[in-house]
Enzyme design. Structure first.
Site, PDB file in Angstrom:
ATOM      1  CD  GLU A 124      -2.638  -5.326   1.933  1.00 30.28           C
ATOM      2  OE1 GLU A 124      -2.011  -5.874   1.005  1.00 30.28           O
ATOM      3  OE2 GLU A 124      -3.610  -4.601   1.756  1.00 30.28           O
ATOM      4  CB  CYS A 173      26.457 -12.744 -20.585  1.00 28.25           C
ATOM      5  SG  CYS A 173      27.637 -14.041 -20.319  1.00 28.25           S
TER       6      CYS A 173
HETATM    7  C1  LIG Z   1      -1.267  -5.502  -2.148  1.00 25.40           C
HETATM    8  C2  LIG Z   1       0.004  -5.831  -1.501  1.00 25.40           C
HETATM    9  N1  LIG Z   1       0.073  -5.833  -0.150  1.00 25.40           N
HETATM   10  C3  LIG Z   1       1.222  -6.143   0.485  1.00 25.40           C
HETATM   11  C4  LIG Z   1       2.360  -6.446  -0.227  1.00 25.40           C
HETATM   12  C5  LIG Z   1       3.596  -6.779   0.547  1.00 25.40           C
HETATM   13  O1  LIG Z   1       4.580  -5.821   0.363  1.00 25.40           O
HETATM   14  P1  LIG Z   1       5.992  -5.968   1.129  1.00 25.40           P
HETATM   15  O2  LIG Z   1       6.575  -7.276   0.772  1.00 25.40           O
HETATM   16  O3  LIG Z   1       6.778  -4.832   0.590  1.00 25.40           O
HETATM   17  O4  LIG Z   1       5.728  -5.868   2.593  1.00 25.40           O
HETATM   18  C6  LIG Z   1       2.317  -6.438  -1.618  1.00 25.40           C
HETATM   19  C7  LIG Z   1       3.497  -6.763  -2.387  1.00 25.40           C
HETATM   20  O5  LIG Z   1       3.549  -6.774  -3.589  1.00 25.40           O
HETATM   21  C8  LIG Z   1       1.126  -6.110  -2.280  1.00 25.40           C
HETATM   22  O6  LIG Z   1       1.038  -6.105  -3.608  1.00 25.40           O
END
Ligand SMILES: Cc1ncc(COP(=O)(O)O)c(C=O)c1O
Length: 251
Positions: free
Chosen positions: A79, A155
Site C-alpha cells: 500500500e 513559539c
Molecule cells: C492502512 C495504510 N496503508 C498504507 C499507508 C501508507 O503508508 P506510507 O505513506 O508510509 O507508505 C497508510 C498510512 O497511514 C495506512 O494507514
C-alpha cells in the site's frame, strides 16, 4: 484471511525481530486455528525520494517473500503512500529571525534560524520520519556553512523543524529556504493552528508533462464512456488546449 503490516513497517528490517517473522507468526497462528491465509499485505513506508533505497527495499522484500512464503497460493500486495506523493511538492519558507551562538572569540559556532512554517503546518515529524527534507537556501550561497537548527515560528517549545543541518551563515530575514520532497503528510495534515495560514500552492509542470497529462486524461474519459458532468466536459476541453492550461498554471 489476510494479514497486513502498516505504513513505515518496511524500514524495520534491521530491528531485533525481522519483519518477515511477524506475518509468518500470524500465518502460522491462523493455520493452527483452521484458517487458510491467502493474502499478505506488506503495507507502506516506501520512500518516494530515494530510488536506490527503494530498489534495496524491493530486493529485501522479494527475497524475504520467496524465502519465507514460498507457497504459490499467497498473494502479496503493498500500500504505497508516501512513495507516490513525496517528490511531488517542494516547499519554500521565509526566514523570519535568527539567533547566533558565538564562542569566546565572537565567532559564530551555530545558528538558530526561525522560519514561517511549523510542526503544526507542513512538518508533522511523526509522519515524515525517514523522508525529512534538508533545507537549502534559494539564493546563491556566498557565506560559509555552519551547523544550524531551523525552528518554526509557532513559539511552541517542540517546534524544531530540523536540527544540526549545514546552512550558510549569512541568511537574513526575508531569505527563502527550499525544502524538497515535501509531498507526503505535509499540506494534507496541516492545520491553521493559532491562525497561521496554510502555504499557498502553485502548480508547476513542464510543457511536455502537462501535454502528457492532458492526453492521458482524455483517454481515461473516453474509456469511461465520455464525460458525465459539465465540469468533466470543461476539463476535457481545457486539457485539450494544453498550452493554455500550461500558461494558466505558470502565472
Ligand atoms: C492502512 C495504510 N496503508 C498504507 C499507508 C501508507 O503508508 P506510507 O505513506 O508510509 O507508505 C497508510 C498510512 O497511514 C495506512 O494507514
Amino acid at each position: 484471511m489476510t494479514t497486513r503490516l502498516l505504513g513505515r513497517a518496511v524500514f524495520r528490517w534491521s530491528a531485533s525481530q525481522p519483519l518477515h517473522e511477524v506475518p509468518m507468526e500470524v500465518f502460522d497462528d491462523a493455520r493452527t486455528s483452521g484458517f487458510q491465509p491467502y493474502l499478505l499485505d506488506i503495507g507502506g513506508g516506501f520512500p518516494g525520494n530515494n530510488d536506490q533505497l527503494m530498489q534495496d527495499i524491493a530486493q529485501h522484500v522479494n527475497s524475504a517473500i520467496s524465502t519465507f512464503f514460498p507457497e504459490q497460493d499467497i498473494k502479496v500486495i503493498a500500500e504505497p503512500g508516501r512513495y507516490v506523493a513525496t517528490a511531488s511538492f517542494t516547499l519554500t519558507t521565509t526566514v523570519t529571525g535568527r539567533k547566533d551562538h558565538k564562542n569566546e572569540k565572537g565567532q559564530i559556532t551555530s545558528i538558530k534560524y526561525i522560519t514561517d512554517d511549523s510542526v503544526f503546518i507542513s512538518f508533522k515529524h511523526f509522519f515524515m520520519i525517514y523522508t525529512l527534507s534538508h533545507p537549502r537556501p534559494l539564493k546563491a550561497e556566498n557565506g560559509s556553512e555552519v551547523e544550524c537548527d531551523v525552528w518554526g515560528d509557532s513559539c511552541a517549545a517542540m517546534d524544531v523543524l530540523v536540527k544540526c543541518v549545514a546552512l550558510p551563515n549569512d541568511l537574513r530575514v526575508g531569505d527563502r529556504l527550499v525544502w524538497f520532497n515535501m509531498g507526503a503528510y505535509t499540506l494534507s495534515m496541516a492545520s491553521e493552528f493559532c491562525g497561521f495560514p496554510l502555504p499557498h500552492v502553485y502548480r508547476v509542470a513542464s510543457k511536455d508533462t502537462w501535454a502528457d497529462i492532458g492526453t492521458r486524461l482524455k483517454l481515461l474519459y473516453q474509456r469511461q464512456r465520455g464525460p458525465r458532468s459539465r465540469e468533466e466536459r470543461k476539463l476535457i476541453t481545457e486539457t485539450s488546449h494544453t498550452d493554455q492550461i500550461f500558461a494558466k498554471l505558470t502565472v
